[in-house]
Design a protein around this motif. Structure first.
Motif, mmCIF file in Angstrom:
data_model
loop_
_atom_site.group_PDB
_atom_site.id
_atom_site.type_symbol
_atom_site.label_atom_id
_atom_site.label_comp_id
_atom_site.label_asym_id
_atom_site.label_seq_id
_atom_site.Cartn_x
_atom_site.Cartn_y
_atom_site.Cartn_z
ATOM 1 N N HIS A 62 0.850 -1.204 0.000
ATOM 2 C CA HIS A 62 0.000 0.000 0.000
ATOM 3 C C HIS A 62 0.875 1.238 0.000
ATOM 4 N N HIS A 64 1.208 4.028 1.996
ATOM 5 C CA HIS A 64 1.736 4.799 3.131
ATOM 6 C C HIS A 64 3.257 4.934 3.065
ATOM 7 N N ASP A 66 5.591 4.781 5.201
ATOM 8 C CA ASP A 66 6.450 3.796 5.879
ATOM 9 C C ASP A 66 6.532 2.499 5.066
ATOM 10 N N HIS A 67 5.856 2.475 3.899
ATOM 11 C CA HIS A 67 5.954 1.346 2.964
ATOM 12 C C HIS A 67 6.466 1.773 1.579
ATOM 13 N N HIS A 162 -7.225 -1.233 4.967
ATOM 14 C CA HIS A 162 -6.421 -0.310 5.786
ATOM 15 C C HIS A 162 -6.457 1.118 5.221
ATOM 16 N N ASP A 187 -0.343 -3.808 6.060
ATOM 17 C CA ASP A 187 -0.996 -3.297 7.268
ATOM 18 C C ASP A 187 -2.450 -3.740 7.230
HETATM 19 ZN ZN LIG Z 1 -0.116 1.714 6.476
#
Ligand SMILES: [Zn+2]
Length: 465
Positions: A62, A64, A66-67, A162, A187
């Motif tokens: 996904h 975000h 942090d990914h 998510h 997530d």
């Molecule tokens: Zn996430």
């Protein structure tokens, strides 16, 4: 033998990067930015232990940061392969990376000007120019079902519930004529939420990498609407304002959805809502374009049922720094939504510096607040925050609204894991701080009798066939 190396999100919730090596090929799952403490952020400046040129493929769970937030650095450092993701994730990643680059440039510029950086010459990790080469190599894969990356790797996507586009990935690895299945949870979201579909568990996994963000905690009970209405009414009554640290897409739409419902039913007054982001855009368009990703119904205003469910009545998007600064002059009650969600950087810092010293105001924290972030300090009752080299007294009310979390709580993680038809041979818990991962490990062992280990940063594990 196939193996996986945890290049991030092991022992912490950020920096997700899992390197899969099989049949002489390398595939990276996610490429996230480390966020939180200075020690974690410093890892963003450290080259990978392997040459990015030697990685063949990349696939995203996904959008975000942090990914995905380390993608521009990976490409700058030499990665030349394709980046596979579904259409909603590709679109969101483009928005998020440009926003991330823009905010890093703004922050570095501000730090240089105000001379508060740890570094004599503060630099952004990457700039807007570094984002385009990433977007050029992004390739669409289907939202659901199977997709062949190469003879060695086939990936099947399941809804993770998510954010828009979020997926759990089932990776089938074929080596020497044998196939094994590794599931990357990504997530995991919540069950029975508005807007997004429920998380779905793939049928089987030989090996499972499972996130553990809330592995030691449940979210607060009770209706999110009521909790939100209580805060808005309380703060508006005393003439204060509310700051929500959140990125412009995702939780912001959940908040807007509930605010709109509360306004329509006159349970809260209509007060202005500012979404302050350099990439601010009509989220409604995005959700309309990716209808396959959510279960939201858009109704027309003229049919009398209340109009766009994602827009409150008095809604302002602020893109420019000047518009952002102008929010400082708003003296009447208002709601300000601005990134970053953990108050680790970005424009929300200016709003916090302005609003925290007034006890009429409130800061509402809805997302996960990682160790070492200002958001976590606020949750733990900090009396002052250090922002841009200044000491800012915290007099405003700090409210945690876990009901708005985009992450499964402990029992939801167990519910998701319980959906596998057979026990995975081995589970590694990722994307969690140590106490959360250890607590989920104990729960999975006692509830399912599974082999569960907590992933360690830079550790390589073998996928025994
Ligand atoms: Zn996430």
């Amino acid at each position: 033998m196939a193996q996986i190396t945890f290049l991030g999100a092991a022992g912490c919730v950020t920096g997700s990067k899992y390197l899969v090596e099989a049949a002489g090929k390398r595939l990276l799952v996610d490429c996230g930015l480390f966020q939180g403490s200075n020690e974690l952020k410093d890892r963003n400046w450290t080259p990978l232990p392997i040459d990015p040129k030697t990685i063949d493929y990349l696939v995203l769970t996904h959008a975000h940061l942090d990914h995905t937030g380390w993608l521009p650095k990976l490409v700058k450092d030499g990665y030349r392969g394709p980046i596979f993701a579904n259409p909603a994730t590709i679109e969101l990643t483009g928005i998020l990376l440009k926003d991330s680059a823009h905010l890093q440039e703004e922050d570095a510029e501000h730090a240089r000007f105000k001379k508060y950086s740890r570094h004599p010459e503060p630099m952004p990790l990457y700039t807007g120019e570094d984002v385009d080469p990433v977007l050029q190599v992004m390739k669409a894969m289907p939202r659901a079902g199977s997709f062949v990356i190469s003879p060695e790797f086939r990936v099947t996507s399941y809804d993770a519930g998510h954010i828009l586009g979020s997926s759990t990935l089932e990776l089938a690895i074929t080596e020497n004529g044998r196939t094994l299945v590794v599931v990357f949870s990504g997530d995991i979201g919540r069950y029975n939420q508005p807007i997004l579909k429920d998380p779905a568990t793939p049928p089987r996994a030989d090996f499972l990498l499972c996130e553990s963000t809330y592995g030691d905690r449940e979210h607060q009970d009770g209706s999110p609407e009521q909790a939100l209405a209580d805060v808005v009414n309380r703060v508006a009554k005393r003439g204060g304002s509310i700051v929500f640290p959140a990125f412009a897409i995702g939780r912001t739409q959940t908040l807007m959805y509930y605010l709109r419902q509360l306004e329509n039913s006159q349970r809260i007054p209509r007060i202005p809502v500012y979404v302050d982001s350099p990439m601010a855009l009509s989220a409604t368009d995005l959700y309309l374009r990716h209808q396959e990703d959510h279960d939201l119904e858009f109704r027309k205003e003229e049919d009398g049922t209340g109009g766009d469910p994602l827009d409150v009545h008095e809604f302002h998007l602020t893109r420019t720094v000047e518009d952002s600064k102008a929010i400082n002059d708003v003296k009447t009650p208002c709601i300000i939504i601005s990134a970053s969600g953990m108050a680790s950087g970005g424009r929300v810092l200016h709003h916090l510096a302005k609003r925290l010293p007034d006890k009429r105001n409130a800061v509402v924290l809805a997302g996960f607040q990682a160790e070492g972030t200002r958001g976590r300090a606020l949750l733990e009752g900090a009396k002052v925050l250090h922002i841009h080299g200044e000491t800012v007294p915290v007099l405003a009310e700090v409210v945690e609204l876990g009901q708005f979390s985009a992450h499964a709580g402990k029992s939801e993680l167990l519910r998701w894991a319980g959906g596998f038809q057979a026990a995975p041979r081995q589970v590694w818990l990722t994307h969690g701080e140590p106490t959360a991962a250890l607590s989920l490990q104990a729960a999975m062992k006692s509830q399912f009798s599974w082999n569960v280990a907590v992933a360690k940063y830079l550790e390589t594990v073998q996928l025994q066939g």
